[in-house]
Design a protein around this motif. Structure first.
Motif, mmCIF file in Angstrom:
data_model
loop_
_atom_site.group_PDB
_atom_site.id
_atom_site.type_symbol
_atom_site.label_atom_id
_atom_site.label_comp_id
_atom_site.label_asym_id
_atom_site.label_seq_id
_atom_site.Cartn_x
_atom_site.Cartn_y
_atom_site.Cartn_z
ATOM 1 N N GLU A 1 -14.176 -3.211 -44.224
ATOM 2 C CA GLU A 1 -12.795 -3.076 -44.704
ATOM 3 C C GLU A 1 -12.584 -3.442 -46.106
ATOM 4 O O GLU A 1 -11.600 -2.690 -46.918
ATOM 5 N N ILE A 2 -12.924 -4.511 -46.602
ATOM 6 C CA ILE A 2 -12.857 -5.068 -47.936
ATOM 7 C C ILE A 2 -13.651 -3.937 -48.955
ATOM 8 O O ILE A 2 -13.008 -3.739 -50.104
ATOM 9 N N ARG B 1 -5.070 -11.135 -39.568
ATOM 10 C CA ARG B 1 -6.566 -11.308 -39.387
ATOM 11 C C ARG B 1 -7.522 -11.253 -40.921
ATOM 12 O O ARG B 1 -7.022 -10.590 -41.595
ATOM 13 N N GLU B 2 -8.500 -12.045 -40.651
ATOM 14 C CA GLU B 2 -9.497 -11.795 -41.795
ATOM 15 C C GLU B 2 -9.863 -9.954 -41.760
ATOM 16 O O GLU B 2 -10.300 -9.610 -40.619
ATOM 17 N N ALA B 3 -10.176 -9.777 -42.898
ATOM 18 C CA ALA B 3 -10.786 -8.381 -43.106
ATOM 19 C C ALA B 3 -12.102 -8.192 -43.093
ATOM 20 O O ALA B 3 -12.778 -9.342 -43.447
ATOM 21 N N GLY C 1 -5.086 -3.726 -50.892
ATOM 22 C CA GLY C 1 -5.699 -2.763 -51.486
ATOM 23 C C GLY C 1 -4.646 -1.574 -51.583
ATOM 24 O O GLY C 1 -3.837 -1.601 -52.262
ATOM 25 N N ASN C 2 -5.006 -0.450 -50.965
ATOM 26 C CA ASN C 2 -4.302 0.749 -51.040
ATOM 27 C C ASN C 2 -3.172 1.238 -49.957
ATOM 28 O O ASN C 2 -2.382 2.206 -49.926
ATOM 29 N N SER D 1 -3.041 -13.069 -47.398
ATOM 30 C CA SER D 1 -3.248 -13.338 -48.947
ATOM 31 C C SER D 1 -4.437 -12.197 -48.978
ATOM 32 O O SER D 1 -5.288 -11.999 -48.093
ATOM 33 N N ALA D 2 -4.818 -11.719 -50.168
ATOM 34 C CA ALA D 2 -5.700 -10.572 -50.220
ATOM 35 C C ALA D 2 -7.307 -11.261 -50.333
ATOM 36 O O ALA D 2 -7.302 -12.100 -50.810
#
Length: 174
Positions: free
Chosen positions: A149-150, A143-145, A36-37, A4-5
């Motif tokens: 990165e976010i 994994r968690e960003a 993201g992109n 999930s984002a």
């Protein structure tokens, strides 16, 4: 962990055209920022809520991948503007200094499609513009960003090795 984002997914894939011809294969997993992109929207849709080990085949019409082919992005420039040895398949960033073609979008990567004694034909379309694609994806890890990165919304540079730049509509695949 479910996708999930925002998060980071590690993927491997096989990319084929609509006729089943291999275009690219990412056998060693690579990380992508989800939300993201880094990935096409259709790929993100297929991955939402999934976990490591998930596999899917995603059909991508041109409008969901690198866009439709646009003949307005093809131009002819004088051969004298190019270095000796220019040949089909070479790529250049932007038009050469002294180019006469007007109204081309900034930031295009042009592929030399023909090189004649008097002129060179340049194509600013993505090499896969107008091509229907099929991606066979495998999620290797999730994994968690990180906060960084976010903030950036991406993990980096494009991974395709066929000279791909962003699609004309500005949606890159990294």
């Amino acid at each position: 962990m479910q996708i999930s984002a925002p998060c980071v997914v590690s993927l491997s894939w096989r990319l084929e055209d609509a006729q089943g011809q291999l275009i690219d294969e990412l056998a060693e997993p690579l990380e992508f920022f989800y939300g993201g992109n880094d990935l096409f929207a259709k790929v993100e849709e297929a991955l939402l809520g999934q976990e490591a080990g998930f596999e899917a085949a995603v059909a991508l019409e041109p409008e969901h991948a690198f866009g439709d082919y646009d003949s307005r992005l093809v131009c002819f420039e004088a051969r004298s503007l190019f270095p000796d040895g220019v040949e089909p398949g070479m790529q250049i960033e932007g038009l050469p200094e002294g180019a006469v073609t007007e109204d081309m979008p900034d930031g295009l990567i042009f592929t030399v499609t023909e090189a004649y004694p008097e002129h060179v034909v340049l194509d600013g379309n993505h090499p896969l513009a107008g091509v229907g694609l099929r991606m066979y994806i495998k999620v290797r890890d999730v994994r968690e960003a990180t906060a960084e990165e976010i903030e950036v919304g991406s993990l980096g540079e494009a991974v395709f090795s066929v000279g791909m730049a962003g699609a004309p509509d500005g949606e890159p695949l990294h």
